[in-house]
Design an enzyme around this catalytic site. Sequence first.
Site, PDB file in Angstrom:
ATOM      1  N   SER A  34       5.582   2.813   6.384  1.00  5.75           N
ATOM      2  CA  SER A  34       6.378   1.710   5.841  1.00  5.75           C
ATOM      3  C   SER A  34       7.805   1.796   6.354  1.00  5.75           C
ATOM      4  CB  SER A  34       6.363   1.838   4.316  1.00  5.75           C
ATOM      5  OG  SER A  34       7.360   1.023   3.756  1.00  5.75           O
TER       6      SER A  34
ATOM      7  N   TYR B 159       7.579   6.960  -3.704  1.00  2.00           N
ATOM      8  CA  TYR B 159       6.632   6.274  -2.814  1.00  2.00           C
ATOM      9  C   TYR B 159       7.031   6.505  -1.360  1.00  2.00           C
ATOM     10  CZ  TYR B 159       4.714   2.567   0.062  1.00  2.00           C
ATOM     11  OH  TYR B 159       4.107   1.894   1.095  1.00  2.00           O
TER      12      TYR B 159
ATOM     13  N   LYS C  66       5.261   8.676   2.054  1.00  2.00           N
ATOM     14  CA  LYS C  66       5.019   8.189   3.423  1.00  2.00           C
ATOM     15  C   LYS C  66       5.692   9.113   4.435  1.00  2.00           C
ATOM     16  CE  LYS C  66       2.564   4.555   2.450  1.00  2.00           C
ATOM     17  NZ  LYS C  66       1.149   4.506   2.767  1.00  2.00           N
TER      18      LYS C  66
END
Length: 332
Positions: A122, A146, A150
């Site tokens: 992302s 989050y 990643k």
Amino acid sequence: MILVTGGLGYIGSHTVVELLKSEEVLILDNLYNSEKKVLNRIDQITGKDPVFIEGDIRDEKLLDQIFTRYNIESVIHFAGLKAVGESVEVPLRYYDHNVNGTLTLLKAMAKHKVFNLVFSSSATVYGDKNPVPFHEEMPLSTTNPYGTTKRMIEEMLGDLSRSDEKWRIMILRYFNPVGAHSSGLIGESPKGIPNNLMPFICQVAKGERPKLNIFGNDYNTPDGTGVRDYIHVVDLARGHVLALEYLLKNIGLEIVNLGTGRGYSVLEMVKTFEKVNQISIPFEVVNRRSGDIASCYASTDKAKVILKFDAHKNLEDMCADAWYYMNLGENQ
Ligand code: NAD
Ligand code: WQD
């Protein structure tokens, strides 16, 4: 056969539709954030019937069975959790599904000698310190669990690739995926109150919410509202097919942005949605949302050079298709 984890989700389902034009597909999804009816929709769109296994990427035994039974050449790994706010509240759930889930998948792949992987990363990994446009070589930093999952997975994949040259890994950093398949049969259906702009606008358009809250108009951007690189989900899905083609011809690990390279503000998005769909979107400007940055858009040079990827669809298409899905697909 291609194993697509999270293949019934928003981006996964659109990618499966593209893959089915030339590949056999096995979908592994635990339905945490998707519904089984998406499988019928994929069938309706493509006339093909991918294998579906309901299960979890953290289930080592199940993965072992899948890799033993099916002749998997490559994996496209979408499965994971993606709500930024929720990741702050329940970080361990995010580390478990995303990091532990990916680790379990990688171990199963290594055991069964499947070394081709496309991974969903992302633009969030570029953090809040880099100038736009974001290019792949920039230093990374994250501002929420989050994003950190990643970044950790990216590092894990880097170590793995350096440890054994058999691995062929493509890390794709998505910008802001929006829109839906032009059939109106698959799209984004967030559960509860949407966090993201486009689903929220669609719900306001439908009368399910009275107005859109615009999070700040005092950013250092042309109209003061946040600027993002919105990319049509079908373009994004095509990017995965190109990534897979690239992997099969090249060894090593590559990191590639998937965006359009063009940023649009929240107000531009609202105006375009109103114009294209002939519907008015009441809004109010409220305080900034914590954690948001002013501008985020991609450098697309690398995607153009190594994947020959270019986005074909514009903001009008994104608004029209999201709204068409909201009226057709979501209600069936
Ligand atoms: P999504 O929630 O629609 O799809 C994810 C799918 O994975 C869902 O169908 C869910 O049921 C499944 N899943 C979750 N945990 C699982 C597990 N442990 N085992 C098996 N299946 C599991 O999300 P999406 O928007 O399609 O995103 C796909 C990937 O792309 C995610 O990894 C996400 O972090 C990443 N990504 C998304 C965006 C975005 O804005 N949508 C942007 C950048 C990156
Ligand atoms: C876009 C713009 C908001 C909602 C998130 C994740 C990111 C990635 C993509 C997964 C911003 C504004 C929004 C609203 C608003 N996901 N906005 N009112 O924050 O760029 O990215 O999704 O990897 O990690 O953080 O997307 O759609 O939430 O916001 O004014 O009700 O719209 O402030 O400027 P974001 P978004």
